[in-house]
Motif scaffolding. Structure first.
Motif, PDB file in Angstrom:
ATOM      1  N   ILE A 104       0.596  -1.134  -0.023  1.00 44.35           N
ATOM      2  CA  ILE A 104      -0.063   0.021  -0.056  1.00 44.35           C
ATOM      3  C   ILE A 104       0.867   1.343   0.085  1.00 44.35           C
ATOM      4  O   ILE A 104       0.404   2.195  -0.702  1.00 44.35           O
ATOM      5  CB  ILE A 104      -1.073  -0.016   1.188  1.00 44.35           C
ATOM      6  CG1 ILE A 104      -2.034  -1.205   0.968  1.00 44.35           C
ATOM      7  CG2 ILE A 104      -1.833   1.267   1.284  1.00 44.35           C
ATOM      8  CD1 ILE A 104      -3.052  -0.982  -0.144  1.00 44.35           C
ATOM      9  N   PRO A 105       1.861   1.389   0.656  1.00 40.30           N
ATOM     10  CA  PRO A 105       2.898   2.529   0.867  1.00 40.30           C
ATOM     11  C   PRO A 105       3.214   3.069  -0.618  1.00 40.30           C
ATOM     12  O   PRO A 105       3.363   3.929  -0.877  1.00 40.30           O
ATOM     13  CB  PRO A 105       3.811   2.345   1.543  1.00 40.30           C
ATOM     14  CG  PRO A 105       3.402   1.241   2.781  1.00 40.30           C
ATOM     15  CD  PRO A 105       2.352   0.400   1.788  1.00 40.30           C
ATOM     16  N   TYR A 106       3.515   2.017  -1.496  1.00 42.06           N
ATOM     17  CA  TYR A 106       3.974   2.467  -2.808  1.00 42.06           C
ATOM     18  C   TYR A 106       2.698   2.883  -3.647  1.00 42.06           C
ATOM     19  O   TYR A 106       2.940   3.968  -4.504  1.00 42.06           O
ATOM     20  CB  TYR A 106       4.650   0.797  -3.357  1.00 42.06           C
ATOM     21  CG  TYR A 106       5.842   0.866  -2.780  1.00 42.06           C
ATOM     22  CD1 TYR A 106       6.918   0.957  -3.208  1.00 42.06           C
ATOM     23  CD2 TYR A 106       5.797  -0.212  -1.813  1.00 42.06           C
ATOM     24  CE1 TYR A 106       8.285   0.562  -2.714  1.00 42.06           C
ATOM     25  CE2 TYR A 106       7.014  -0.787  -1.198  1.00 42.06           C
ATOM     26  CZ  TYR A 106       8.003  -0.244  -1.612  1.00 42.06           C
ATOM     27  OH  TYR A 106       9.531  -0.746  -1.226  1.00 42.06           O
ATOM     28  N   PHE A 107       1.624   2.285  -3.208  1.00 44.77           N
ATOM     29  CA  PHE A 107       0.288   3.104  -4.131  1.00 44.77           C
ATOM     30  C   PHE A 107       0.120   4.298  -3.591  1.00 44.77           C
ATOM     31  O   PHE A 107      -0.042   5.490  -4.460  1.00 44.77           O
ATOM     32  CB  PHE A 107      -0.737   2.147  -3.766  1.00 44.77           C
ATOM     33  CG  PHE A 107      -0.853   0.684  -4.599  1.00 44.77           C
ATOM     34  CD1 PHE A 107      -0.807   0.475  -5.966  1.00 44.77           C
ATOM     35  CD2 PHE A 107      -0.667  -0.255  -3.907  1.00 44.77           C
ATOM     36  CE1 PHE A 107      -0.750  -0.430  -6.724  1.00 44.77           C
ATOM     37  CE2 PHE A 107      -0.915  -1.612  -4.422  1.00 44.77           C
ATOM     38  CZ  PHE A 107      -0.878  -1.894  -5.991  1.00 44.77           C
ATOM     39  N   ASP A 108       0.361   4.528  -2.312  1.00 44.31           N
ATOM     40  CA  ASP A 108       0.065   5.895  -1.741  1.00 44.31           C
ATOM     41  C   ASP A 108       1.097   6.981  -2.256  1.00 44.31           C
ATOM     42  O   ASP A 108       0.714   8.156  -2.441  1.00 44.31           O
ATOM     43  CB  ASP A 108       0.061   5.870  -0.161  1.00 44.31           C
ATOM     44  CG  ASP A 108      -1.113   5.081   0.519  1.00 44.31           C
ATOM     45  OD1 ASP A 108      -2.098   4.877  -0.416  1.00 44.31           O
ATOM     46  OD2 ASP A 108      -0.678   4.728   1.578  1.00 44.31           O
ATOM     47  N   LEU A 109       2.299   6.433  -2.621  1.00 43.85           N
ATOM     48  CA  LEU A 109       3.432   7.385  -2.889  1.00 43.85           C
ATOM     49  C   LEU A 109       3.622   7.761  -4.154  1.00 43.85           C
ATOM     50  O   LEU A 109       4.192   8.330  -4.800  1.00 43.85           O
ATOM     51  CB  LEU A 109       4.591   6.938  -2.285  1.00 43.85           C
ATOM     52  CG  LEU A 109       4.845   7.138  -0.945  1.00 43.85           C
ATOM     53  CD1 LEU A 109       6.272   6.226  -0.505  1.00 43.85           C
ATOM     54  CD2 LEU A 109       5.001   8.422  -0.469  1.00 43.85           C
ATOM     55  N   GLY A 110       2.700   6.777  -4.996  1.00 47.02           N
ATOM     56  CA  GLY A 110       2.466   6.600  -6.412  1.00 47.02           C
ATOM     57  C   GLY A 110       3.954   6.172  -7.075  1.00 47.02           C
ATOM     58  O   GLY A 110       4.343   6.845  -8.051  1.00 47.02           O
ATOM     59  N   GLU A 111       4.668   5.393  -6.398  1.00 50.86           N
ATOM     60  CA  GLU A 111       6.060   5.051  -7.040  1.00 50.86           C
ATOM     61  C   GLU A 111       5.909   3.539  -7.406  1.00 50.86           C
ATOM     62  O   GLU A 111       5.082   2.709  -7.045  1.00 50.86           O
ATOM     63  CB  GLU A 111       6.976   4.939  -5.739  1.00 50.86           C
ATOM     64  CG  GLU A 111       7.232   6.573  -5.282  1.00 50.86           C
ATOM     65  CD  GLU A 111       8.384   6.632  -4.185  1.00 50.86           C
ATOM     66  OE1 GLU A 111       8.954   5.367  -3.786  1.00 50.86           O
ATOM     67  OE2 GLU A 111       8.572   7.549  -3.874  1.00 50.86           O
ATOM     68  N   SER A 112       6.757   3.137  -8.255  1.00 50.70           N
ATOM     69  CA  SER A 112       6.746   1.769  -8.857  1.00 50.70           C
ATOM     70  C   SER A 112       7.669   1.145  -7.831  1.00 50.70           C
ATOM     71  O   SER A 112       8.635   1.375  -7.404  1.00 50.70           O
ATOM     72  CB  SER A 112       7.659   1.823 -10.217  1.00 50.70           C
ATOM     73  OG  SER A 112       7.021   2.577 -11.080  1.00 50.70           O
ATOM     74  N   LEU A 113       7.454  -0.144  -7.753  1.00 54.48           N
ATOM     75  CA  LEU A 113       8.110  -1.225  -6.787  1.00 54.48           C
ATOM     76  C   LEU A 113       9.477  -1.543  -7.477  1.00 54.48           C
ATOM     77  O   LEU A 113       9.334  -1.991  -8.693  1.00 54.48           O
ATOM     78  CB  LEU A 113       7.268  -2.438  -6.576  1.00 54.48           C
ATOM     79  CG  LEU A 113       7.540  -3.457  -5.254  1.00 54.48           C
ATOM     80  CD1 LEU A 113       7.425  -2.463  -4.108  1.00 54.48           C
ATOM     81  CD2 LEU A 113       6.444  -4.567  -5.543  1.00 54.48           C
ATOM     82  N   PRO A 114      10.517  -1.535  -6.972  1.00 48.54           N
ATOM     83  CA  PRO A 114      11.902  -1.944  -7.742  1.00 48.54           C
ATOM     84  C   PRO A 114      11.612  -3.457  -8.010  1.00 48.54           C
ATOM     85  O   PRO A 114      10.922  -4.159  -7.409  1.00 48.54           O
ATOM     86  CB  PRO A 114      12.813  -2.019  -6.574  1.00 48.54           C
ATOM     87  CG  PRO A 114      12.212  -0.847  -5.699  1.00 48.54           C
ATOM     88  CD  PRO A 114      10.796  -0.854  -5.623  1.00 48.54           C
TER      89      PRO A 114
END
Length: 269
Positions: free
Chosen positions: A126-136
């Protein structure tokens, strides 16, 4: 926007639907692990139907026809995290891990309602969705392998599904169609799932039913809807999607054209 999809990797996404109802006919290319955050989903297969709510976790097998109907609920949008367990990744995983039990094409939807290990695995995304960042890429690989390992730990039979890489072979056409006619799929899809090209499917269908697939499918779906309304006292608005129709007006027109009276007329008898 009523429907929004956010990807943090090619195989991990968050879907958000805020409209009244979203229905689709699906046959997933890969197994999909879903964590339901809010809203409600109804999944209808040939032999069973399922209703999922907030907190539920489930696995939908690949190459299985299903009707999926998504609704907002309790003032919250339909929101879910989905992880695609691709054949490529599963083959690589099982090259290093021996499958337990018999490998076979199991067709059920696996339910892992509110399982803390799976929920923890999926909630960590969820934090990656919240930040709008791609997962490495390396971390995405680790999270997918973690999910597979957890599934195997909590359900010993799941290897029968995940380690099976066979494609659909030629099967009895009549048996398949009698169980799956309510799914609003293309004839190409019906052909693929019965192990046939489109031309062979049409030819074999004509031999079995002596009519076209389109006409047979429409009549079967309308007769199913007629039964649901007449015998189970369900409203047309609650039936037409499950019977394989895209909208109520087309359903009502086709119903009256076949039976001579509108679907609402059954409720008055």
């Amino acid at each position: 926007m009523e429907f929004e999809t956010q990807y943090i990797s090619p195989d991990i996404k968050l879907s958000l639907f805020s409209g009244k109802c979203f229905k689709t006919e699906v046959m997933f290319e890969h197994h999909i692990l879903v964590w339901f955050i809010s809203g409600e989903t109804k999944i209808i297969q040939a032999e069973a139907s399922y209703i999922f709510n907030a907190g539920d976790i489930f696995l939908i097998p690949r190459n299985q026809l299903a009707t999926v109907i998504n609704y907002p609920k309790d003032g919250q949008p339909h929101k879910a995290v989905a992880m695609h367990l691709t054949t490529e990744k599963l083959k690589e995983f099982y090259s290093r891990h021996k499958a337990v039990g018999k490998v076979q094409p199991l067709q059920k939807v696996y339910r892992f309602t509110r399982h803390p290990l799976l929920e923890s695995c999926l909630a960590s995304l969820i934090p990656y969705f919240d930040l709008g960042e791609s997962l490495p890429a390396d971390l995405a690989h680790i999270k997918i392998e973690e999910a597979i390992s957890i599934l195997r730990a909590i359900d010993k039979s799941v290897d029968g599904l995940l380690a099976n890489f066979a494609e659909p072979g030629k099967i009895n056409l009549a048996d398949f169609m009698e169980h799956h006619y309510m799914f609003n799929m293309t004839l190409d899809r019906f052909g693929y799932l019965t192990g046939r090209s489109l031309a062979t499917f049409r030819r074999d269908f004509k031999k079995v039913y002596n009519t076209t697939p389109q006409k047979w499918l429409t009549e079967k779906r309308l007769k199913l809807a007629h039964y649901q309304i007449a015998e189970n006292k369900r409203k047309p608005n609650d039936v037409y999607l499950e019977a394989g129709f895209e909208n109520l007006s087309h359903f009502s027109y086709a119903f009256k054209n076949l039976f001579g009276y509108p679907p609402n007329g059954l409720l008055q008898k």
